[in-house]
Write an enzyme that holds these catalytic residues in place. Structure first.
Site, mmCIF file in Angstrom:
data_model
loop_
_atom_site.group_PDB
_atom_site.id
_atom_site.type_symbol
_atom_site.label_atom_id
_atom_site.label_comp_id
_atom_site.label_asym_id
_atom_site.label_seq_id
_atom_site.Cartn_x
_atom_site.Cartn_y
_atom_site.Cartn_z
ATOM 1 N N SER A 241 0.836 -1.215 0.000
ATOM 2 C CA SER A 241 0.000 0.000 0.000
ATOM 3 C C SER A 241 0.867 1.260 0.000
ATOM 4 O O SER A 241 0.553 2.240 -0.701
ATOM 5 C CB SER A 241 -0.966 0.005 1.183
ATOM 6 N N HIS A 271 -2.049 -8.921 1.871
ATOM 7 C CA HIS A 271 -1.740 -7.648 2.558
ATOM 8 C C HIS A 271 -2.864 -7.372 3.566
ATOM 9 O O HIS A 271 -3.154 -8.212 4.406
ATOM 10 C CB HIS A 271 -1.576 -6.569 1.483
ATOM 11 N N HIS A 318 5.725 -13.044 7.128
ATOM 12 C CA HIS A 318 5.941 -11.644 6.726
ATOM 13 C C HIS A 318 7.099 -11.568 5.738
ATOM 14 O O HIS A 318 8.045 -12.353 5.825
ATOM 15 C CB HIS A 318 6.248 -10.756 7.941
ATOM 16 N N ARG A 327 3.477 -5.117 16.609
ATOM 17 C CA ARG A 327 2.085 -4.640 16.545
ATOM 18 C C ARG A 327 1.144 -5.731 17.073
ATOM 19 O O ARG A 327 0.111 -5.437 17.665
ATOM 20 C CB ARG A 327 1.723 -4.250 15.104
ATOM 21 N N ASP A 373 -2.072 -8.691 11.703
ATOM 22 C CA ASP A 373 -3.452 -9.106 11.436
ATOM 23 C C ASP A 373 -3.902 -10.292 12.277
ATOM 24 O O ASP A 373 -5.096 -10.586 12.353
ATOM 25 C CB ASP A 373 -3.602 -9.464 9.947
HETATM 26 N N1 NMX Z 1 0.964 -20.024 5.578
HETATM 27 C C1 NMX Z 1 1.335 -20.928 4.637
HETATM 28 N N2 NMX Z 1 2.378 -20.754 3.810
HETATM 29 C C2 NMX Z 1 3.090 -19.628 3.965
HETATM 30 C C3 NMX Z 1 2.798 -18.671 4.929
HETATM 31 C C4 NMX Z 1 1.657 -18.896 5.765
HETATM 32 N N3 NMX Z 1 1.254 -18.029 6.676
HETATM 33 N N4 NMX Z 1 3.696 -17.662 4.851
HETATM 34 C C5 NMX Z 1 4.541 -17.967 3.836
HETATM 35 N N5 NMX Z 1 4.170 -19.162 3.299
HETATM 36 C C6 NMX Z 1 4.759 -19.845 2.146
HETATM 37 C C7 NMX Z 1 4.712 -18.924 0.936
HETATM 38 O O1 NMX Z 1 3.423 -18.968 0.335
HETATM 39 C C8 NMX Z 1 5.827 -19.497 0.085
HETATM 40 O O2 NMX Z 1 5.348 -20.690 -0.484
HETATM 41 P P1 NMX Z 1 5.840 -21.158 -1.971
HETATM 42 O O3 NMX Z 1 7.327 -21.215 -1.897
HETATM 43 O O4 NMX Z 1 5.151 -22.484 -2.147
HETATM 44 O O5 NMX Z 1 5.341 -20.115 -2.909
HETATM 45 C C9 NMX Z 1 6.873 -19.866 1.139
HETATM 46 O O6 NMX Z 1 6.143 -20.039 2.380
HETATM 47 C C10 NMX Z 1 7.947 -18.846 1.336
HETATM 48 O O7 NMX Z 1 7.347 -17.604 1.624
HETATM 49 P P2 NMX Z 1 8.114 -16.492 2.505
HETATM 50 O O8 NMX Z 1 9.328 -16.116 1.751
HETATM 51 O O9 NMX Z 1 8.277 -16.979 3.891
HETATM 52 O O10 NMX Z 1 7.038 -15.311 2.557
HETATM 53 P P3 NMX Z 1 6.773 -14.163 1.482
HETATM 54 O O11 NMX Z 1 7.677 -13.019 1.783
HETATM 55 O O12 NMX Z 1 6.780 -14.684 0.104
HETATM 56 O O13 NMX Z 1 5.264 -13.794 1.826
HETATM 57 C C11 NMX Z 1 3.397 -13.195 3.154
HETATM 58 C C12 NMX Z 1 4.886 -12.997 2.938
HETATM 59 C C13 NMX Z 1 2.955 -12.231 4.246
HETATM 60 C C14 NMX Z 1 2.666 -12.872 1.866
HETATM 61 C C15 NMX Z 1 3.146 -14.661 3.588
HETATM 62 O O14 NMX Z 1 3.799 -14.935 4.793
HETATM 63 C C16 NMX Z 1 1.671 -15.006 3.712
HETATM 64 O O15 NMX Z 1 1.049 -15.354 2.711
HETATM 65 N N6 NMX Z 1 1.078 -14.891 4.955
HETATM 66 C C17 NMX Z 1 -0.333 -15.121 5.135
HETATM 67 C C18 NMX Z 1 -1.126 -13.876 4.708
HETATM 68 C C19 NMX Z 1 -0.932 -12.733 5.664
HETATM 69 O O16 NMX Z 1 -1.022 -12.888 6.879
HETATM 70 N N7 NMX Z 1 -0.688 -11.535 5.124
HETATM 71 C C20 NMX Z 1 -0.604 -10.303 5.945
HETATM 72 C C21 NMX Z 1 0.776 -9.649 5.952
HETATM 73 C C22 NMX Z 1 0.772 -8.418 6.802
HETATM 74 N N8 NMX Z 1 -0.054 -7.340 6.221
HETATM 75 O O17 NMX Z 1 -0.970 -6.874 6.853
HETATM 76 O O18 NMX Z 1 0.180 -6.927 5.084
HETATM 77 C C1 MLT Z 2 2.173 -3.680 6.461
HETATM 78 O O1 MLT Z 2 1.839 -3.201 7.542
HETATM 79 O O2 MLT Z 2 2.220 -2.983 5.436
HETATM 80 C C2 MLT Z 2 2.431 -5.155 6.373
HETATM 81 O O3 MLT Z 2 2.969 -5.665 7.559
HETATM 82 C C3 MLT Z 2 3.151 -5.598 5.135
HETATM 83 C C4 MLT Z 2 4.584 -5.216 4.962
HETATM 84 O O4 MLT Z 2 5.185 -4.510 5.746
HETATM 85 O O5 MLT Z 2 5.149 -5.710 3.958
#
Ligand code: NMX
Ligand code: MLT
Length: 435
Positions: A241, A271, A318, A327, A373
């Site tokens: 964002s 996100h 994350h 947070r 979250d």
């Molecule tokens: N549950 C299952 N799998 C996960 C999760 C999770 N919570 N987090 C990461 N992975 C997987 C990810 O999908 C990836 O799989 P693949 O190699 O098969 O594509 C692998 O683990 C490696 O990912 P990372 O490098 O650890 O994480 P990345 O930086 O790519 O993604 C998020 C970060 C936040 C997108 C990821 O952790 C996620 O999808 N979390 C769940 C959604 C979430 O809570 N998002 C909110 C973030 C905060 N916000 O408010 O923005």
């Molecule tokens: C945010 O607050 O924007 C989320 O934690 C995602 C991020 O920092 O990448």
């Protein structure tokens, strides 16, 4: 000129001059290198943008102008409540100075004075079916407000570059003042039969937002909103964002357009929408297991089913953080104070105990810990706001503080149009062949 604007003018002019010298003397210094994995993998960690308002450390979490969240709870004005006022954080992000109680009160009054939402904004939202997702209604509301943009009007009239910061400031202040009214209108329209609640002018920005939502009269909810609006405000510049705001703003699209773009990004489940996904996932688990207090074993089994279905566990992981999100911890502390025995809060804490070892055991997830979250929804449910389809709008109203403060800085510092280089896989193969 108002007191905040004149302080911002003074601070930003000084930094602009400093940056000019810094670039003249050190402009060629290499601060990073980029690997192929980063280019394909979401540009993780590439140092490529300046964002003055906050900085994220993978271990420590976010610092706003150098202050951690626990430090902010001590230092920022609290007005009539027991949590930091978001007004104080906005002042800090815009000026680099912690405001006094009087300065924070001035900002509350100023946002109240600017709280102007023309009738056509409500009429535009009303044109949508009430079942339209709240984030879509929110973006439509912001776009309907865009006609108020001082930046767009002055640009049309021939505003010089040196005046961009002033117009960006005016729009940011007006937009921040209006957002709680638009958001509360959407909530009441979608979930409370359209019975609107007028703002109470004796309250600060977050407390009057809480009052307009009309969820409960409990003053703890006003404090929760003060905390919520403070901790969600900014997370340095690379998150989707913030980066979207930065990118759109760099084209000299006005702050309304730039912020609306940020909200399109925040509406994604990886996100900001993750806050609704967490509660939806917990509600489904409780329904499936048939108890509001699932055991660790039952939670572990549900997590395994989620992963086996090829889904992510929402609220965990994350892109930058490698420890539990401060947070998350701030909300946990709030819950300990007011509602530690609540079923859903207990379940969130039980998930916190259960999920990290399971995610760790998969071996591929870089951060098995909870993010912001993972906790927010449980607190909202506790105070009676069960309509999780609205949660990301709350995140969005808060995020306006950080991304708009940063946008004012970008215009004051004269940052350039953002235009990084992209490649094709053929280019990559050629490059590797020639190495
Ligand atoms: N549950 C299952 N799998 C996960 C999760 C999770 N919570 N987090 C990461 N992975 C997987 C990810 O999908 C990836 O799989 P693949 O190699 O098969 O594509 C692998 O683990 C490696 O990912 P990372 O490098 O650890 O994480 P990345 O930086 O790519 O993604 C998020 C970060 C936040 C997108 C990821 O952790 C996620 O999808 N979390 C769940 C959604 C979430 O809570 N998002 C909110 C973030 C905060 N916000 O408010 O923005
Ligand atoms: C945010 O607050 O924007 C989320 O934690 C995602 C991020 O920092 O990448």
């Amino acid at each position: 000129m108002d007191i905040l604007k004149s302080k911002f003018k003074e601070k930003s002019a000084a930094l602009a001059a400093e940056i000019k010298t810094l670039l003249k003397e050190h402009g060629d210094v290499v601060i990073d290198q980029v690997t192929l994995s980063q280019a394909y993998g979401g540009m993780r960690d590439i140092k490529s943008m300046i964002w003055e308002t906050s900085l994220l450390d993978a271990q420590e979490g976010i610092r706003f102008r150098g202050f951690s969240i626990p430090e902010l709870s001590q230092k920022l004005p609290q007005g009539k409540g027991k949590e930091p006022l978001p007004e104080g954080l906005f002042w800090l992000m815009l000026t680099g100075e912690v405001p006094t109680e009087e300065e924070a009160q001035w900002l509350s009054d100023e946002w109240e004075r600017r709280r102007n939402v023309p009738a056509h904004v409500f009429a535009t939202i009303d044109a949508l079916p009430t079942a339209t997702h709240a984030m879509t209604q929110f973006v439509v509301g912001v776009m309907a407000l865009q006609g108020e943009s001082v930046f767009a009007r002055r640009y049309e009239e021939g505003m010089p570059k040196s005046a961009y910061w002033d117009a960006a400031y005016e729009d940011s202040m007006n937009l921040i003042a209006a957002l709680p009214v638009v958001a509360a209108y959407i909530y009441r329209r979608q979930y409370k039969q359209g019975v609107d609640i007028q703002a109470d002018n004796s309250l600060d920005w977050a407390a009057s937002f809480a009052q307009m939502l009309g969820v409960t009269d409990n003053p703890e909810f006003q404090d929760l909103m003060r905390l919520y609006m403070t901790i969600h405000a900014d997370h340095e510049g690379g998150n989707a964002s913030a980066h979207t705001t930065h990118l759109i703003g760099s084209t000299l699209s006005d702050p309304y357009l730039s912020f609306a773009g940020a909200m399109y990004a925040l509406a994604g489940p990886l996100h900001g929408l993750a806050n609704q996904e967490v509660i939806k996932w917990i509600f489904e688990m409780v329904e499936k297991i048939g108890t509001t207090r699932p055991t660790s074993e039952q939670i572990a089994e549900y997590v395994r089913q989620t992963l086996a279905a090829g889904r992510v566990v929402p609220g965990y992981g994350h892109a930058v953080l490698r420890q539990p999100d401060p947070r998350f911890t701030a909300q946990l502390e709030f819950a300990k104070k007011y509602c530690g025995d609540d079923d859903i809060v207990q379940t969130v804490w039980n998930i916190f105990e259960t999920v990290p070892p399971i995610l760790q055991s998969l071996g591929k997830i870089k951060n098995p810990w909870p993010n912001v979250d993972a906790h927010s929804g449980a607190l909202l449910v506790h105070y009676g706001m069960k309509e999780y389809g609205f949660y990301t709008v709350l995140f969005g109203v808060s995020r306006a503080l950080g991304v708009l403060a940063a946008l004012c800085w970008s215009r004051a510092l004269g940052f350039a149009l953002e235009r990084p280089k992209s490649l094709t896989t053929d280019w990559v193969k050629d490059f590797l062949a020639k190495k």
